[in-house]
Design an enzyme around this catalytic site. Structure first.
Site, PDB file in Angstrom:
ATOM      1  N   ARG A  67      -1.854  -6.228  -8.128  1.00  0.00           N
ATOM      2  CA  ARG A  67      -0.676  -7.056  -7.839  1.00  0.00           C
ATOM      3  C   ARG A  67      -0.476  -8.101  -8.917  1.00  0.00           C
ATOM      4  O   ARG A  67       0.478  -8.105  -9.648  1.00  0.00           O
ATOM      5  CB  ARG A  67      -0.855  -7.789  -6.506  1.00  0.00           C
ATOM      6  CG  ARG A  67      -0.484  -6.967  -5.318  1.00  0.00           C
ATOM      7  CD  ARG A  67      -1.056  -7.539  -4.063  1.00  0.00           C
ATOM      8  NE  ARG A  67      -2.510  -7.476  -4.100  1.00  0.00           N
ATOM      9  CZ  ARG A  67      -3.277  -7.624  -3.047  1.00  0.00           C
ATOM     10  NH1 ARG A  67      -2.752  -7.908  -1.894  1.00  0.00           N
ATOM     11  NH2 ARG A  67      -4.583  -7.526  -3.156  1.00  0.00           N
ATOM     12  N   HIS A  97       0.841  -1.208   0.000  1.00  0.00           N
ATOM     13  CA  HIS A  97       0.000   0.000   0.000  1.00  0.00           C
ATOM     14  C   HIS A  97       0.877   1.259   0.000  1.00  0.00           C
ATOM     15  O   HIS A  97       0.589   2.219  -0.710  1.00  0.00           O
ATOM     16  CB  HIS A  97      -0.894   0.044   1.245  1.00  0.00           C
ATOM     17  CG  HIS A  97      -1.917  -1.049   1.342  1.00  0.00           C
ATOM     18  ND1 HIS A  97      -2.035  -1.837   2.467  1.00  0.00           N
ATOM     19  CD2 HIS A  97      -2.875  -1.468   0.493  1.00  0.00           C
ATOM     20  CE1 HIS A  97      -3.034  -2.695   2.299  1.00  0.00           C
ATOM     21  NE2 HIS A  97      -3.556  -2.500   1.101  1.00  0.00           N
ATOM     22  N   SER A 102      -2.479  -7.705   3.019  1.00  0.00           N
ATOM     23  CA  SER A 102      -2.802  -7.602   4.452  1.00  0.00           C
ATOM     24  C   SER A 102      -3.099  -8.994   4.992  1.00  0.00           C
ATOM     25  O   SER A 102      -2.710  -9.339   6.116  1.00  0.00           O
ATOM     26  CB  SER A 102      -4.024  -6.706   4.664  1.00  0.00           C
ATOM     27  OG  SER A 102      -3.772  -5.408   4.198  1.00  0.00           O
TER      28      SER A 102
HETATM   29  P1  ADP Z   1      -9.783  -4.156  -0.250  1.00  0.00           P
HETATM   30  O1  ADP Z   1     -10.352  -4.859   0.946  1.00  0.00           O
HETATM   31  O2  ADP Z   1     -10.645  -3.068  -0.777  1.00  0.00           O
HETATM   32  O3  ADP Z   1      -9.250  -5.063  -1.334  1.00  0.00           O
HETATM   33  P2  ADP Z   1      -7.064  -3.675   0.598  1.00  0.00           P
HETATM   34  O4  ADP Z   1      -6.676  -2.869   1.780  1.00  0.00           O
HETATM   35  O5  ADP Z   1      -6.777  -5.133   0.669  1.00  0.00           O
HETATM   36  O6  ADP Z   1      -8.559  -3.328   0.347  1.00  0.00           O
HETATM   37  O7  ADP Z   1      -6.355  -3.093  -0.690  1.00  0.00           O
HETATM   38  C1  ADP Z   1      -6.595  -1.797  -1.144  1.00  0.00           C
HETATM   39  C2  ADP Z   1      -6.038  -1.665  -2.546  1.00  0.00           C
HETATM   40  O8  ADP Z   1      -4.626  -1.798  -2.509  1.00  0.00           O
HETATM   41  C3  ADP Z   1      -6.528  -2.716  -3.526  1.00  0.00           C
HETATM   42  O9  ADP Z   1      -6.658  -2.117  -4.801  1.00  0.00           O
HETATM   43  C4  ADP Z   1      -5.428  -3.725  -3.541  1.00  0.00           C
HETATM   44  O10 ADP Z   1      -5.371  -4.429  -4.763  1.00  0.00           O
HETATM   45  C5  ADP Z   1      -4.232  -2.824  -3.385  1.00  0.00           C
HETATM   46  N1  ADP Z   1      -3.095  -3.532  -2.820  1.00  0.00           N
HETATM   47  C6  ADP Z   1      -3.044  -4.301  -1.731  1.00  0.00           C
HETATM   48  N2  ADP Z   1      -1.808  -4.821  -1.536  1.00  0.00           N
HETATM   49  C7  ADP Z   1      -1.041  -4.353  -2.551  1.00  0.00           C
HETATM   50  C8  ADP Z   1       0.316  -4.545  -2.953  1.00  0.00           C
HETATM   51  N3  ADP Z   1       1.138  -5.343  -2.285  1.00  0.00           N
HETATM   52  N4  ADP Z   1       0.733  -3.891  -4.060  1.00  0.00           N
HETATM   53  C9  ADP Z   1      -0.123  -3.110  -4.753  1.00  0.00           C
HETATM   54  N5  ADP Z   1      -1.401  -2.910  -4.463  1.00  0.00           N
HETATM   55  C10 ADP Z   1      -1.870  -3.523  -3.376  1.00  0.00           C
END
Ligand code: ADP
Length: 163
Positions: free
Chosen positions: A91, A18, A129
């Site tokens: 990702r 993130h 996460s």
């Molecule tokens: P959600 O529950 O809405 O998927 P997340 O907190 O898991 O929320 O993720 C928010 C955004 O960040 C999503 O678009 C997810 O694909 C992106 N994201 C999560 N981890 C990564 C990462 N390692 N690299 C790039 N983008 C990520």
């Protein structure tokens, strides 16, 4: 006019993946609102206050990053902020289908609000996460996968026997 984008997500907790998206998003946008979704159906590991605090601490002193939370539809929240861009991270192929679906649903609900997908950096494409939580719960080392204050928060929470 300053170009503002909303970066919505659960951020349970914020990871280095993130952080990478936010840092790189700031090359494109003047201001990013990192918006933590309050989703009653997804029982989070960290409370809303904890999740907001982790993000705030990561961007302390950076007035181009605003941290907020919201309930309800993302597009409604985006409108209330007077923004028209949703930033999301991509990702792997596994993310693609879900993100494509959400982007199209959101465009249907709110034409004029566009979703921009940023490809993850190669150093963090495997970080989520979810897998960070699993590693931490199994006693593995999560340093580097999340900011240091989140490593500490996991340690404290697990020591207290939570959740
Ligand atoms: P959600 O529950 O809405 O998927 P997340 O907190 O898991 O929320 O993720 C928010 C955004 O960040 C999503 O678009 C997810 O694909 C992106 N994201 C999560 N981890 C990564 C990462 N390692 N690299 C790039 N983008 C990520």
């Amino acid at each position: 006019m300053a170009q503002v984008a909303i970066y919505p997500g659960s951020f349970d907790p914020i990871t280095s993946g993130h952080l990478g998206i936010i840092e790189r998003g700031l090359y494109v946008f003047d201001k990013l609102i990192v918006a933590v979704a309050i989703n009653a159906r997804k029982g989070p590991f960290f409370t809303l206050e904890e999740r907001l605090g982790f993000i705030e601490r990561s961007f302390e002193g950076n007035d181009r990053v605003v941290v907020d939370s919201f309930t309800g539809l993302t597009v409604d929240y985006v409108r209330t902020k007077g923004a028209n861009v949703i930033l999301r991270g991509l990702r792997a192929v596994a993310d693609f289908e879900y993100e494509l679906q959400m982007a199209n649903l959101n465009r249907k609900l709110a034409p004029g609000i566009e979703t921009l997908l940023m490809m993850t950096g190669e150093e963090y494409f495997f970080v989520s996460s979810q897998n960070v939580k699993e590693i931490a719960l199994l006693g593995g080392d999560i340093q580097g996968l999340v900011p240091p204050h989140v490593v500490e928060a996991f340690r404290e929470k697990l020591e207290r026997g939570e959740p």
